[in-house]
Design a protein around this motif. Structure first.
Motif, PDB file in Angstrom:
ATOM      1  N   GLN A 243       0.842  -1.194   0.000  1.00 13.49           N
ATOM      2  CA  GLN A 243       0.000   0.000   0.000  1.00 13.49           C
ATOM      3  C   GLN A 243       0.885   1.256   0.000  1.00 13.49           C
ATOM      4  N   ILE A 244       0.406   2.273  -0.711  1.00 13.19           N
ATOM      5  CA  ILE A 244       1.071   3.589  -0.676  1.00 13.19           C
ATOM      6  C   ILE A 244       0.042   4.583  -0.153  1.00 13.19           C
ATOM      7  N   GLY A 245       0.421   5.386   0.811  1.00 16.23           N
ATOM      8  CA  GLY A 245      -0.573   6.352   1.287  1.00 16.23           C
ATOM      9  C   GLY A 245      -0.032   7.303   2.321  1.00 16.23           C
ATOM     10  N   LYS A 246      -0.882   8.275   2.657  1.00 15.76           N
ATOM     11  CA  LYS A 246      -0.495   9.314   3.616  1.00 15.76           C
ATOM     12  C   LYS A 246      -0.498   8.777   5.041  1.00 15.76           C
ATOM     13  N   ALA A 247       0.409   9.300   5.838  1.00 15.31           N
ATOM     14  CA  ALA A 247       0.429   9.025   7.277  1.00 15.31           C
ATOM     15  C   ALA A 247       0.701  10.353   7.980  1.00 15.31           C
ATOM     16  N   PHE A 248       0.296  10.426   9.233  1.00 13.57           N
ATOM     17  CA  PHE A 248       0.376  11.699   9.959  1.00 13.57           C
ATOM     18  C   PHE A 248       1.003  11.478  11.329  1.00 13.57           C
ATOM     19  N   ARG A 249       1.972  12.310  11.656  1.00 15.03           N
ATOM     20  CA  ARG A 249       2.569  12.219  12.996  1.00 15.03           C
ATOM     21  C   ARG A 249       2.849  13.627  13.501  1.00 15.03           C
TER      22      ARG A 249
END
Ligand code: ATP
Length: 516
Positions: A243-249
């Protein structure tokens, strides 16, 4: 060029040439959030394609999905993120700047390592040909002293992390005499834990039950879909989901440009294996992923493998592929053996079985997982740092010209071909457009007729276009054009009918995939 200057130049270049802009710059920007401009978006898409094709298209037992960013809040309870996705933070009371305590210590260790490198360099100069690095580092008193410092610090640091001992982390910072880079002082607060997840509300009802999180990793979207994919895709272990996708930290220390952002993209693959076979697959994926980076053709010395000092709560083995960014060796990709931790947790928290029935063994089990997780933005930065080149060019009249060129691997370059009429008249623009229209089916191309041909070449060098095709008056008669190659600036007269073949040979993703 000093590495710090190089980094500043890369940042300025990406802004000037439409690769990366600060988010909401009109409003003075938003910390550690960036937008990709017209060429940045193209490069990013090409990196994604390279990864997707290498992982999904080239492996018959790996499939790709696209799961939502929002997930049921219990997912993050089960995964351990609500309770344990923390970083140890520390503030400097004078500068009011916030740091990650673990990063300060790691940087201190790197500083000592660099001192060893300096000693080696000095000795290399002194001894010349006869210099033997291995003997030198194992016998030189000063090097041995530095190495002992590194080893002692590592042991102490590792122990503090394992025991979650925040007081000890602070003590290490004090004992090592680590100062704030801004204020230069050692006036530190205590170390505290800080959860990195962004929380928000779902729907209109306030209160705990409606709190949801922006996913801090894409992996959990794969875990909760694993059975559906396995069943509908009739997948048999071992198999992978990508999977390719946005992540938030909500990163504490968000400097270093796109290296550490609060919103970023990951390219992750979870590989499901039989319990007990995970180490074999861990080694396998370490090797495969290393090759993926090496296939880009940059110096292999820029990459190194680094085993984790502290294993995450879910892992029984973990290695980072580190890259030498202009600010030092840092993590580019993580390869983790995650055991059956995540799936077992989801089984427990959801109350539903997530077991796999293995026909060959005639038994059911919760699979073990080996994951490869690479940051898209960090890969982008690694490619730019390698590609950015300043060159002095000796001109025919003896003067020296300078060019900045992005030597991006051709299959990843944002624009593959620029087609240019030598002048804006005499039917040359029409001929150039004819060529462009043919090439456009397979390649992202650009048409450019403004300014002198030299200036146009420089512009294309600066965005990393591998080919420039120039149409001149002779082209109308002999059906030939000049093709110019970005990296060595050589030029060749070729038939218009051959351009497509020449370009395709170089820019096809196949060139990278064949090296894997
Ligand atoms: P670090 O130690 O640098 O914070 P991490 O070990 O927390 O990274 P992982 O959780 O293993 O990172 O995430 C996998 C990959 O995602 C990393 O190797 C990195 O390339 C990318 N990544 C993680 N955090 C960020 C971020 N804040 N900005 C950009 N990329 C990131």
């Amino acid at each position: 060029m000093a590495q710090e200057d190089l980094f500043k130049k890369i940042i300025a270049h990406t802004k000037e040439y439409g690769y990366i802009f600060q988010s909401s710059e009109l409003y003075d920007g938003l910390g550690a959030v960036y937008d990709y401009g017209q060429y940045g978006a193209e490069l990013k898409n090409n990196i994604k394609n390279y990864w997707w094709q290498a992982m999904v298209q080239m492996n018959e037992n790996i499939v790709g999905i696209d799961s939502a960013i929002f997930m049921h809040p219990t997912v993050w309870k089960a995964s351990g993120h609500v309770d344990a996705f923390n970083d140890p933070l520390i503030d400097n009371k004078d500068s009011k700047k916030r740091y990650r305590a673990d990063v300060l210590i790691e940087e201190q260790r790197e500083k000592i390592r660099l001192k060893i490198e300096k000693e080696v360099e000095k000795a290399e100069k002194r001894f010349g040909e006869s210099f033997d690095r291995a003997t030198f580092v194992s016998t030189n008193a000063r090097v041995l002293e530095y190495q002992k410092k590194i080893d002692d610090l590592t042991t102490r640091f590792q122990k503090a992390l394992e025991n979650n001992d925040l007081e000890e982390l602070k003590q290490i910072i004090l004992d090592e005499g680590i100062v704030c880079p801004i204020s230069g002082s050692k006036n530190w607060t205590d170390v505290r834990q800080f959860n990195l997840m962004f929380a928000t509300e779902l729907g209109s009802v306030a209160g705990d039950a409606s709190t949801i999180y922006l996913r801090p990793e894409t992996a959990q979207g794969i875990f909760v879909n694993y059975l559906s994919v396995q069943k509908t895709g009739r997948m048999r272990i071992p198999f992978g989901i990508a999977q390719i996708g946005k992540a938030f930290r909500n990163e504490i220390v968000a400097r270093q440009f796109i290296f550490r952002m609060r919103e970023f993209e990951q390219m992750e693959m979870q590989f499901f294996v039989r319990p007990g076979e995970e180490m074999k697959w861990f080694e396998h994926w370490k090797e495969v992923r290393r090759k993926w980076h090496f296939a880009l053709g940059f110096s292999q010395d820029k990459y190194r493998m680094h085993d984790h000092d502290k294993l995450a709560h879910y892992a029984n083995a973990a290695t980072d592929i580190e890259f030498e960014f202009p600010f030092g060796f840092k993590e580019l990709e993580g390869i983790h053996s995650r055991t059956d931790f995540d799936l077992s947790q989801h089984q427990e928290f959801s109350g539903k079985k997530v077991q796999y029935f293995d026909n060959e063994l005639n038994e059911s089990y919760v699979p073990y997982v080996v994951e490869t997780s690479v940051g898209l933005d960090r890969t982008f930065l690694s490619i730019l740092s390698n590609a950015y080149t300043e060159e002095n060019i000796l001109k025919e009249d003896g003067s020296v010209d300078q060019r900045v060129v992005l030597k991006i691997p051709a299959p990843l370059a944002p624009v593959k071909v620029a087609v240019m009429p030598l002048v804006k008249k005499d039917g040359l623009p029409e001929k150039a457009r004819e060529i462009l229209q043919k090439l456009q089916f397979e390649n992202n191309c650009q048409y450019d007729e403004k300014d002198s041909i030299g200036k146009r070449y420089r512009r294309q060098d600066a965005i990393g276009t591998p080919f420039c095709v120039t149409v001149d008056h002779d082209s109308l008669k002999d059906n030939m054009v000049t093709i110019r190659y970005r990296d060595d600036m050589s030029q060749e007269r070729v038939s218009i009918d051959d351009i497509e073949k020449i370009v395709t040979r170089k820019v096809s993703m196949r060139r990278l995939l064949e090296k894997l």
